[in-house]
Enzyme design. Structure first.
Site, short mmCIF file in Angstrom:
data_model
loop_
_atom_site.label_atom_id
_atom_site.label_comp_id
_atom_site.label_asym_id
_atom_site.label_seq_id
_atom_site.Cartn_x
_atom_site.Cartn_y
_atom_site.Cartn_z
N SER A 166 -32.91 -33.40 28.62
CA SER A 166 -32.52 -34.52 28.63
C SER A 166 -32.58 -35.74 27.80
CB SER A 166 -34.52 -34.80 28.96
OG SER A 166 -34.71 -36.15 29.33
N ASP A 212 -33.52 -32.83 40.41
CA ASP A 212 -34.18 -33.72 39.39
C ASP A 212 -34.55 -35.19 39.33
OD1 ASP A 212 -33.78 -35.24 36.40
OD2 ASP A 212 -32.28 -33.89 35.96
N HIS A 244 -36.50 -31.74 37.21
CA HIS A 244 -35.63 -32.13 35.32
C HIS A 244 -36.13 -31.01 34.80
CE1 HIS A 244 -34.25 -35.40 32.69
NE2 HIS A 244 -35.69 -35.58 32.24
#
Length: 295
Positions: A166, A212, A244
């Site tokens: 991320s 995601d 995600h």
């Protein structure tokens, strides 16, 4: 074991930025690797790889210790091969995502170390740190590993890499743009407001997730990949049906391609290129794969 240590001032970083299964997909994509470089043999570690071996723990026993106090990053855990008779190993620093701690990346430590890397899963100075800060912290962590860690003498300082999830993945891209001496970068469902990484010269594997909703591939991983010049090699792997947070749990597909990418570019081990070129076909694990072969 817990280490209470303050890393040296981050001189270098301060100058930089202000499975149906994975094995089936790999077998279907096998292609003979390019001829090895003249120095490849000195960097190869471990037995010949197989489609199964890169989804599992490798041949090395792994030790670990905790770093609780550090300068330039928030500490973390160092994982390392306990073998001492095979020369030095490459090293990789791994950053977590926004609001997360190193525990969210813990499975990469023993997995990658067992394949012959020193691995540092780090905590960031603040769980709210943005990608640019996470990039600087990754570089600080690598400096600590090579200069001040208790396993510094086992690390080749010329064979370093960064990874992250991320915002940590966005940080890995920032670090790679800042330090072209890195041997590999792997952003995992990366997030970054900056979509232009045309200055990156480091071989980069971008891993996105089809479903995601936090860092959608169309606005993050795909633009990252397209902006990379690919002069040192690049690839894009999209996890089929994944969210995600897929990189936070053990995953055979992620294991296969992170191990192969690090082996190929950190160790110059061309035995692993067969898993990357041409790579997998779309199946239940991988929805898309792109590459710039031959590397």
């Amino acid at each position: 074991m817990t280490e209470l240590i303050s890393a040296s001032p981050v001189r270098r970083a301060a100058r930089r930025l202000g499975v149906l299964s994975v094995a089936a997909a790999l077998v279907g994509g096998l292609l003979s690797g390019a001829a090895a470089r003249a120095d490849t043999a000195s960097c190869q570690r471990g037995p010949d790889p197989t489609p199964e071996s890169i989804t599992e723990d490798g041949p090395y026993d792994v030790g670990e210790y905790e770093v609780r106090l550090a300068t330039g990053f928030g500490g973390g855990t160092v994982y390392y091969p306990t073998a001492t008779g095979e020369g030095t190993f490459g090293a990789v620093a791994i950053a977590p995502g926004y609001t997360a701690s190193q525990t969210s990346m813990a499975w990469y430590g023993p997995r990658l170390a067992s394949h012959g890397f020193v691995v540092f899963t780090i905590d960031t100075l603040s769980r709210l740190d943005q990608p640019s800060s996470r990039g600087r912290q990754l570089l600080a962590a690598l400096e600590y590993l090579t200069e001040d860690s208790r396993v510094a003498d086992r690390i080749d300082p010329g064979r370093l890499a960064v990874m992250g999830h991320s915002m940590g993945g966005g940080g890995a891209l920032e670090a790679a743009e800042s330090d072209p001496s890195l041997r590999a970068a792997i952003p995992l469902t990366g997030w970054n407001l900056d979509k232009d990484f045309s200055g990156v010269e480091v071989p980069t594997l971008v891993i996105g997730a089809e479903n995601d909703s936090i860092a959608p591939v169309r606005t993050h991983s795909e633009p990252f990949y397209e902006s990379l010049p690919g002069t040192g090699g690049k690839a894009y792997l999209e996890l089929a049906g994944a969210s995600h947070f897929a990189p936070n749990l053990p995953n055979d597909t992620i294991s296969a391609y992170t191990v192969s990418w690090l082996k190929r570019f950190v160790d110059d081990d061309t035995r692993y290129e067969e898993f990357l070129c041409p790579g997998p076909v779309a199946d239940r694990a991988v929805s898309e794969y792109r590459e710039t072969c031959p590397f």
